[in-house]
Design a protein around this motif. Structure first.
Motif, PDB file in Angstrom:
ATOM      1  N   ASP A  32      69.281  30.696  50.029  1.00  0.00           N
ATOM      2  CA  ASP A  32      68.661  29.980  51.146  1.00  0.00           C
ATOM      3  C   ASP A  32      69.527  28.788  51.573  1.00  0.00           C
ATOM      4  N   THR A  33      70.447  29.053  52.497  1.00  0.00           N
ATOM      5  CA  THR A  33      71.329  28.002  53.009  1.00  0.00           C
ATOM      6  C   THR A  33      71.742  28.389  54.422  1.00  0.00           C
ATOM      7  N   SER A  34      72.615  27.589  55.030  1.00  0.00           N
ATOM      8  CA  SER A  34      73.070  27.906  56.392  1.00  0.00           C
ATOM      9  C   SER A  34      74.473  27.356  56.592  1.00  0.00           C
ATOM     10  N   THR A  40      78.294  20.776  57.684  1.00  0.00           N
ATOM     11  CA  THR A  40      78.131  19.344  57.964  1.00  0.00           C
ATOM     12  C   THR A  40      78.146  18.504  56.682  1.00  0.00           C
ATOM     13  N   ARG A  41      77.644  19.045  55.559  1.00  0.00           N
ATOM     14  CA  ARG A  41      77.622  18.250  54.327  1.00  0.00           C
ATOM     15  C   ARG A  41      78.943  18.284  53.559  1.00  0.00           C
ATOM     16  N   THR A  42      79.737  19.353  53.782  1.00  0.00           N
ATOM     17  CA  THR A  42      80.933  19.508  52.929  1.00  0.00           C
ATOM     18  C   THR A  42      82.232  19.756  53.698  1.00  0.00           C
ATOM     19  N   GLY A  43      82.148  20.269  54.923  1.00  0.00           N
ATOM     20  CA  GLY A  43      83.366  20.657  55.655  1.00  0.00           C
ATOM     21  C   GLY A  43      83.817  22.080  55.340  1.00  0.00           C
ATOM     22  N   ASP A 154      71.866  29.450  42.911  1.00  0.00           N
ATOM     23  CA  ASP A 154      71.761  27.984  42.935  1.00  0.00           C
ATOM     24  C   ASP A 154      72.511  27.458  44.153  1.00  0.00           C
ATOM     25  N   ARG A 155      71.767  27.181  45.229  1.00  0.00           N
ATOM     26  CA  ARG A 155      72.430  26.790  46.482  1.00  0.00           C
ATOM     27  C   ARG A 155      73.105  25.424  46.404  1.00  0.00           C
ATOM     28  N   THR A 156      72.727  24.618  45.391  1.00  0.00           N
ATOM     29  CA  THR A 156      73.341  23.296  45.297  1.00  0.00           C
ATOM     30  C   THR A 156      74.774  23.360  44.747  1.00  0.00           C
ATOM     31  N   GLN A 258      90.279  19.194  46.933  1.00  0.00           N
ATOM     32  CA  GLN A 258      89.459  19.558  48.098  1.00  0.00           C
ATOM     33  C   GLN A 258      88.010  19.836  47.670  1.00  0.00           C
ATOM     34  N   ALA A 259      87.256  18.778  47.414  1.00  0.00           N
ATOM     35  CA  ALA A 259      85.883  18.948  46.925  1.00  0.00           C
ATOM     36  C   ALA A 259      84.877  18.881  48.059  1.00  0.00           C
ATOM     37  N   ASN A 260      85.063  17.906  48.933  1.00  0.00           N
ATOM     38  CA  ASN A 260      84.097  17.678  50.007  1.00  0.00           C
ATOM     39  C   ASN A 260      84.800  16.832  51.056  1.00  0.00           C
ATOM     40  N   GLY A 286      87.192  26.177  50.472  1.00  0.00           N
ATOM     41  CA  GLY A 286      86.205  25.552  49.599  1.00  0.00           C
ATOM     42  C   GLY A 286      86.895  24.809  48.467  1.00  0.00           C
ATOM     43  N   ASN A 287      86.145  24.566  47.395  1.00  0.00           N
ATOM     44  CA  ASN A 287      86.664  23.843  46.235  1.00  0.00           C
ATOM     45  C   ASN A 287      87.197  24.867  45.226  1.00  0.00           C
ATOM     46  N   THR A 288      88.527  24.928  45.104  1.00  0.00           N
ATOM     47  CA  THR A 288      89.136  25.902  44.180  1.00  0.00           C
ATOM     48  C   THR A 288      89.586  25.227  42.876  1.00  0.00           C
ATOM     49  N   GLY A 316      93.440  14.146  41.766  1.00  0.00           N
ATOM     50  CA  GLY A 316      92.473  15.144  41.309  1.00  0.00           C
ATOM     51  C   GLY A 316      91.322  14.428  40.625  1.00  0.00           C
ATOM     52  N   PHE A 317      90.139  15.030  40.670  1.00  0.00           N
ATOM     53  CA  PHE A 317      88.960  14.433  40.027  1.00  0.00           C
ATOM     54  C   PHE A 317      87.947  15.524  39.779  1.00  0.00           C
ATOM     55  N   GLY A 318      87.202  15.385  38.708  1.00  0.00           N
ATOM     56  CA  GLY A 318      86.184  16.399  38.451  1.00  0.00           C
ATOM     57  C   GLY A 318      85.631  16.333  37.044  1.00  0.00           C
ATOM     58  N   ALA A 319      85.247  17.511  36.551  1.00  0.00           N
ATOM     59  CA  ALA A 319      84.528  17.600  35.281  1.00  0.00           C
ATOM     60  C   ALA A 319      85.314  16.921  34.162  1.00  0.00           C
TER      61      ALA A 319
HETATM   62  N1  ACO Z   1      71.761  24.672  51.681  1.00  0.00           N
HETATM   63  C1  ACO Z   1      70.656  24.095  52.207  1.00  0.00           C
HETATM   64  N2  ACO Z   1      70.040  23.056  51.636  1.00  0.00           N
HETATM   65  C2  ACO Z   1      70.544  22.578  50.499  1.00  0.00           C
HETATM   66  C3  ACO Z   1      71.705  23.134  49.887  1.00  0.00           C
HETATM   67  C4  ACO Z   1      72.307  24.222  50.529  1.00  0.00           C
HETATM   68  N3  ACO Z   1      73.395  24.832  50.048  1.00  0.00           N
HETATM   69  N4  ACO Z   1      71.986  22.447  48.766  1.00  0.00           N
HETATM   70  C5  ACO Z   1      71.061  21.469  48.666  1.00  0.00           C
HETATM   71  N5  ACO Z   1      70.194  21.559  49.697  1.00  0.00           N
HETATM   72  C6  ACO Z   1      69.047  20.702  49.989  1.00  0.00           C
HETATM   73  C7  ACO Z   1      68.473  20.059  48.744  1.00  0.00           C
HETATM   74  O1  ACO Z   1      67.567  20.929  48.119  1.00  0.00           O
HETATM   75  C8  ACO Z   1      67.828  18.835  49.302  1.00  0.00           C
HETATM   76  O2  ACO Z   1      66.615  19.193  49.860  1.00  0.00           O
HETATM   77  P1  ACO Z   1      65.325  18.221  49.726  1.00  0.00           P
HETATM   78  O3  ACO Z   1      65.710  16.970  50.469  1.00  0.00           O
HETATM   79  O4  ACO Z   1      64.243  19.001  50.384  1.00  0.00           O
HETATM   80  O5  ACO Z   1      65.149  17.990  48.260  1.00  0.00           O
HETATM   81  C9  ACO Z   1      68.752  18.438  50.469  1.00  0.00           C
HETATM   82  O6  ACO Z   1      69.484  19.613  50.786  1.00  0.00           O
HETATM   83  C10 ACO Z   1      69.706  17.312  50.129  1.00  0.00           C
HETATM   84  O7  ACO Z   1      70.349  17.604  48.880  1.00  0.00           O
HETATM   85  P2  ACO Z   1      71.377  16.607  48.236  1.00  0.00           P
HETATM   86  O8  ACO Z   1      71.781  17.117  46.894  1.00  0.00           O
HETATM   87  O9  ACO Z   1      70.857  15.202  48.330  1.00  0.00           O
HETATM   88  O10 ACO Z   1      72.600  16.757  49.263  1.00  0.00           O
HETATM   89  P3  ACO Z   1      73.874  15.859  49.391  1.00  0.00           P
HETATM   90  O11 ACO Z   1      73.952  15.265  50.735  1.00  0.00           O
HETATM   91  O12 ACO Z   1      74.052  14.944  48.202  1.00  0.00           O
HETATM   92  O13 ACO Z   1      75.040  16.944  49.323  1.00  0.00           O
HETATM   93  C11 ACO Z   1      76.667  17.843  47.827  1.00  0.00           C
HETATM   94  C12 ACO Z   1      75.203  17.734  48.168  1.00  0.00           C
HETATM   95  C13 ACO Z   1      77.387  18.487  48.997  1.00  0.00           C
HETATM   96  C14 ACO Z   1      76.823  18.715  46.584  1.00  0.00           C
HETATM   97  C15 ACO Z   1      77.244  16.437  47.577  1.00  0.00           C
HETATM   98  O14 ACO Z   1      76.433  15.718  46.683  1.00  0.00           O
HETATM   99  C16 ACO Z   1      78.647  16.476  47.011  1.00  0.00           C
HETATM  100  O15 ACO Z   1      79.575  16.934  47.647  1.00  0.00           O
HETATM  101  N6  ACO Z   1      78.850  15.961  45.795  1.00  0.00           N
HETATM  102  C17 ACO Z   1      80.150  16.017  45.150  1.00  0.00           C
HETATM  103  C18 ACO Z   1      80.266  17.334  44.480  1.00  0.00           C
HETATM  104  C19 ACO Z   1      81.661  17.676  44.095  1.00  0.00           C
HETATM  105  O16 ACO Z   1      82.602  17.251  44.701  1.00  0.00           O
HETATM  106  N7  ACO Z   1      81.746  18.488  43.063  1.00  0.00           N
HETATM  107  C20 ACO Z   1      82.941  19.056  42.653  1.00  0.00           C
HETATM  108  C21 ACO Z   1      83.663  18.209  41.680  1.00  0.00           C
HETATM  109  S1  ACO Z   1      85.106  18.992  41.239  1.00  0.00           S
HETATM  110  C22 ACO Z   1      84.969  19.870  39.735  1.00  0.00           C
HETATM  111  O17 ACO Z   1      85.328  19.363  38.719  1.00  0.00           O
HETATM  112  C23 ACO Z   1      84.439  21.272  39.732  1.00  0.00           C
END
Ligand code: ACO
Length: 332
Positions: A32-34, A40-43, A154-156, A258-260, A286-288, A316-319
């Motif tokens: 469930d995403t679009s 808009t949230r990630t590019g 897990d859409r997050t 390239q995370a976001n 995306g994030n590779t 670089g940054f991450g886990a």
């Molecule tokens: N599609 C639609 N809706 C979604 C999605 C999705 N894919 N994912 C989350 N949502 C919803 C959530 O459920 C939430 O809904 P709610 O308000 O009803 O609860 C809403 O969108 C907002 O969610 P947030 O988590 O607050 O969204 P946020 O603006 O923080 O963006 C994101 C999330 C893009 C993950 C951001 O936090 C981010 O980029 N963080 C950094 C992550 C990153 O860079 N990770 C990689 C590190 S590198 C490594 O080592 C692997």
């Protein structure tokens, strides 16, 4: 430069081409995403995923061969292969498979794990071997197949990651082109981003229980990781520049993991660096993870944007959590 050691040059880059592209629209049929939410949230507009025949070793080998050709070398010239990855084909290591696949018969090869900081950590590791005179020519590969380990429900997390591989050849030279680096870790924040092993008790005899387990899909606290990135990345870049006696304005290209896109824009803004110097290809890939910096570097080199003598700042940054920066001048 360390006394008695050599300088380091960055003489060739390569990346692997993955056929299968998974667009945001396609993904929105799985979870469930679009496209609107993701872009808009990630590019990110799409990511590439490995098909059933592709392996981490085959992708890494493809990137490696291209980097070696670009450097006008042959695999036999390589002394050391550092493979930065968190998604090996074999937990004992995948670098030796890459060594065999490309025919780098003189090279010693090992894996290095530092998640999305892996490529920068790999470059820094390679530089130590070159500067001390231990090795002349080192291949650093960043390769990850995170599609193996995402929970597609897990859409997050599943919308963020993709697969890929990139590589660079580093070689000893008189004038040091690695102008500075910093690497850091903070294990107290480890729980923010994991691809963790979960153990289950496996009784062996009446007295002894061993364990058998599995790795569970990637879990992430996105907001914490975001906050960490936008504070630590500019800080580590500023420190690296300061120690190299350079200012942000001296950088020709800023290549961040390239995370976001929002993280990239925030870092460039903090450094007061014009957007034209900020490298971004995440819409396509995306994030590779460990592959993102060398893929971006290779794309910018092959399209003639990065020119010999130009200064590149990478971060670089991450886990881990882990983060780091390297400042270099491109070319022989
Ligand atoms: N599609 C639609 N809706 C979604 C999605 C999705 N894919 N994912 C989350 N949502 C919803 C959530 O459920 C939430 O809904 P709610 O308000 O009803 O609860 C809403 O969108 C907002 O969610 P947030 O988590 O607050 O969204 P946020 O603006 O923080 O963006 C994101 C999330 C893009 C993950 C951001 O936090 C981010 O980029 N963080 C950094 C992550 C990153 O860079 N990770 C990689 C590190 S590198 C490594 O080592 C692997």
């Amino acid at each position: 430069m360390i006394n008695g050691g050599a300088g380091v040059a960055f003489i060739g880059s390569g990346s692997a081409q993955l056929e299968t592209a998974l667009s945001n629209d396609m993904l929105s049929r799985v979870v469930d995403t679009s496209d609107e939410w993701i872009s808009t949230r990630t590019g990110i507009r799409q990511r590439h995923v490995a098909n059933g025949e592709e392996s981490l070793a085959s992708l890494a080998a493809q990137a490696a061969q291209r980097a070696i050709s670009a450097a006008n070398l042959t695999p036999g010239d390589i002394d050391l292969i550092v493979l930065a990855t968190s998604t090996p084909d074999d937990l004992f290591g995948t670098a030796c498979q890459v060594q065999a696949a490309i025919g780098a018969t003189s090279a010693v090869a090992f894996d290095l794990t530092a998640a999305c900081s892996g490529f920068v950590f790999g470059v820094v590791t390679a530089a130590q071997f070159i500067r001390t005179g231990t090795y002349q020519t080192v291949l650093v590969i960043g390769a990850d197949l995170l599609s193996r380990w995402v929970d597609w429900q897990d859409r997050t997390t599943c919308v963020l990651f993709g697969d890929g591989a990139g590589a660079v050849v580093m070689q000893a030279c008189d004038r040091d082109r690695l102008l500075g680096f910093e690497i850091h870790s903070d294990g107290s924040m480890n729980g923010c981003l994991n691809l963790a092993y979960t153990a289950a008790a496996a009784p062996l005899t009446d007295e002894i229980s061993t364990q058998k387990g599995t790795f569970t899909a990637i879990t992430m606290n996105g907001r914490e990781v975001y906050r960490f990135a936008v504070s630590r990345v500019p800080e580590v870049l500023e420190k690296t520049l300061f120690h190299a006696g350079l200012a942000a304005d001296d950088i020709d290209w800023l290549i961040l993991h390239q995370a976001n896109q929002r993280i990239l824009d925030a870092v460039a803004k903090r450094l007061k660096l014009p957007n034209e110097r900020l490298v971004s290809n995440m819409a396509k890939h995306g994030n590779t993870s460990a592959a993102s910096i060398p893929i971006a570097l290779d794309e910018w080199v092959r399209t003639g944007k990065v020119l010999p003598g130009q200064k590149i700042a990478m971060s670089g940054f991450g886990a881990g959590l882990t983060w780091g920066a390297a400042l270099l001048e491109w070319g022989r």
